[in-house]
Design an enzyme around this catalytic site. Structure first.
Site, PDB file in Angstrom:
ATOM      1  CG  ASN A 125     -28.567 -60.811  17.920  1.00 20.77           C
ATOM      2  OD1 ASN A 125     -28.393 -60.448  19.072  1.00 20.77           O
ATOM      3  ND2 ASN A 125     -28.549 -62.085  17.567  1.00 20.77           N
ATOM      4  CD1 TRP A 139     -23.595 -56.219  26.766  1.00 24.05           C
ATOM      5  CD2 TRP A 139     -21.417 -56.746  26.608  1.00 24.05           C
ATOM      6  NE1 TRP A 139     -23.015 -55.364  25.859  1.00 24.05           N
ATOM      7  CE2 TRP A 139     -21.685 -55.660  25.748  1.00 24.05           C
ATOM      8  CE3 TRP A 139     -20.126 -57.244  26.665  1.00 24.05           C
ATOM      9  CZ2 TRP A 139     -20.693 -55.068  24.955  1.00 24.05           C
ATOM     10  CZ3 TRP A 139     -19.133 -56.659  25.886  1.00 24.05           C
ATOM     11  CH2 TRP A 139     -19.425 -55.586  25.043  1.00 24.05           C
TER      12      TRP A 139
END
Ligand code: FAD
Length: 518
Positions: free
Chosen positions: A387, A428
């Site tokens: 992550n 994103w």
């Protein structure tokens, strides 16, 4: 109206007709991204109806290669799905439940084909779990109408999120656009509604007559992946041991994590060289693990019944699993964010670069920024990325390279084993500062500082960038500037494609111009 509202309207229209549909010869559960028998809401409801009526339960999985194309599903994810279907088929067969797998050419054929199959089987009740993506909500609205016209009944359950989308609103009745207050409401709601964490029963065994009556359905095999989505033999060998498929693997991984690494999750989760996170995302994304089971198991390994108390590692992990719910809630309420649009319209006018050389360098892990390159090579090497590194590479693409974030979002979906539309779009949107509750646009990650902070010894970099294995000490973060240029150059490691300080200024100016003119 939003797609969810269109679907709700179609279900309401069909509700009177649906109530009158009597169970005939069988009841059907339609598997989608819920490829498990345990703690599966719609499957449990289907099984209950079948049992009460004394008829068999049939499992259905229907797929169109067009769906894989349209959703940019990565070949590694397709392969994982097909392997999972094999496990599911075996598990169901032990309960004398057939799993019929069908491929249809076009995705528009799915509703009609389901209705035809059901009529052929003498079944008129179909159960399925809701999926919250736009195409899926619209498809289900079509099915609701089609079924009403053909005397069939569609039952949809909320299953994939712990808290169904739409339930949490602020005091003024608005949808939360910021995670922290949303999460507080999420916790409160789960505590006030303990049934949200109650697990569903696995399906009951079918009457023994099912084997005879539906013999042909038991013979159905799992299809091959469509040609464009097939792994090469080398990839099969590399990826399959990394991602053992099916719900039993998910269960094993969850138990192991909750009995071990979850303890240090809050301290180590940002260090990509350690196996400190659960690695369960592929199972959440494929539905081989329910979010309920995960949260409940984590809670039960804590010394409190509260989700926001006790061990901080466990609390932090639960709050991360909740991010998955958050982005699905966002998708349902603001569906346009997943249709290539920024959350705030003023972010539509940023002038992105479409420099193909830069994009190629990023995709290949050859930007000259070791932490970025290690991460992109991890993505290609495993179909997964840590992550912290997802945030670093997304920030690097959209800010340092000023490349349209949608190109990165797409590339991730095409390569991730855990590619999930809502979480990917949310991630994103966060990193490129265009999404819901984003990183402020003027916060630009410095890839060197990120590298030094989260991979201090360079273990992660050396694991994924073999050219830099010979670089000693801290020079690994920036070999050309720290006296290891010769070693790096000899090994063929590229120089930086952009210089960070200048790139940052260019990004800030471009964002500012875009926002002000938006
Ligand atoms: P853990 O740290 O163990 O977390 C447990 C679970 O919580 C994860 O499996 C996941 O389901 C959920 N979760 C954790 N962090 C997030 C988050 N930020 N957003 C949403 N859910 C989260 N996750 C996906 O599942 N699919 C994606 O396509 C995806 N794309 C991403 C793209 C970007 C740019 C970013 C920044 C993040 C993305 N994430 C995505 C979120 C996150 O990176 C992964 O869920 C996580 O790395 C998976 O590893 P894990 O299972 O070990 O996670």
């Amino acid at each position: 109206p939003r797609p969810i509202e269109q679907l709700n309207a179609a279900l309401t229209e069909a509700s009177t007709q649906r109530a009158g549909v009597k169970v005939k010869d069988a009841v059907v559960h339609w598997f989608k991204w819920d490829l498990r028998t345990r703690d599966n809401r719609a499957l449990a409801q289907a099984s209950e109806m079948a049992q009460q009526a004394g008829v068999p339960l049939i499992g259905l999985y229907i797929v169109s290669p067009q769906d894989f194309e349209a959703h940019l599903t990565a070949p590694i994810r397709v392969d994982f799905t097909l392997r999972t279907l094999k496990v599911l088929r075996e598990d169901l067969a032990k309960l004398d439940i057939p799993l019929w797998i069908e491929t249809v050419e076009k995705r528009t054929m799915v509703p009609g084909r389901i209705a035809d199959l059901m009529e052929g089987w003498g079944a008129n009740h179909l159960f399925a779990n809701m999926e919250y993506e736009v195409d899926e909500l619209r498809r289900e609205a079509k099915i609701a109408r089609l079924f009403a016209s053909r005397g069939l009944a569609l039952h949809l359950a909320h299953d994939t999120c712990v808290v169904p989308p739409g339930r949490l609103t602020s005091g003024s009745g608005k949808q939360y656009a910021v995670y922290t207050p949303w999460f507080r409401a999420w916790i409160r709601h789960v505590h006030e509604n303990p049934e949200l964490l109650e697990l569903s029963e696995p399906p009951a065994k079918n009457p023994s007559s099912a084997r005879q009556r539906y013999a042909a359905l038991f013979d159905c095999d799992v299809p091959l992946a469509p040609e464009s989505k097939r792994l090469t033999p080398e990839e099969e060998k590399r990826f399959r041991p990394l991602w053992p498929a099916g719900e039993h693997e998910a269960e094993k991984r969850l138990q192991k994590f909750c009995n071990g690494d979850i303890g240090g999750y809050d301290k180590h989760r940002n260090i990509p060289s350690t196996p400190s996170t659960s690695n369960l995302s592929v199972h959440f994304a494929s539905g081989t693990l329910s979010a309920r089971t995960a949260v409940r198991t984590a809670r039960d390994s804590n010394n409190t019944k509260r989700l926001d108390g006790g061990h901080s590692g466990i609390q932090t992990w639960i709050s991360e699993v909740a991010w998955r719910d958050f982005y699905k809630h966002v998708l349902v309420h603001w569906p346009y964010v997943c249709m290539n649009k920024p959350f705030k319209p003023e972010y539509s006018n940023i002038e992105w670069s479409y420099n193909q050389d830069h994009f190629k360098a990023w995709t290949e892990g050859k930007t000259g920024y070791p932490i970025v390159d290690a991460a992109m090579r991890q993505l290609r090497g495993m179909g997964w990325m840590h992550n912290r590194c997802r945030m670093i590479v997304a920030s690097f693409l959209s800010k340092d390279l000023l490349i349209d974030w949608r190109m990165g979002e797409r590339f991730f979906m095409e390569h991730l084993v855990d590619g999930d539309f809502a979480s990917n779009n949310g991630g994103w949107g966060f990193a490129a500062s265009v999404g819901v509750d984003p990183q402020p646009y003027f916060r630009v990650f410095n890839p060197l500082l990120q590298s030094e902070k989260f991979d201090p010894e360079g273990e992660y970099i050396r694991a994924w960038v073999p050219e830099l294995r010979g670089v000693v000490g801290k020079a690994v973060h920036d070999p050309y500037a720290r006296g290891a240029g010769k070693v790096a150059a000899k090994a063929g490691y590229p120089r930086a494609v952009v210089e960070h300080k200048g790139a940052r200024e260019r990004a800030l100016a471009a964002y500012k111009r875009g926002i002000e003119s938006g």
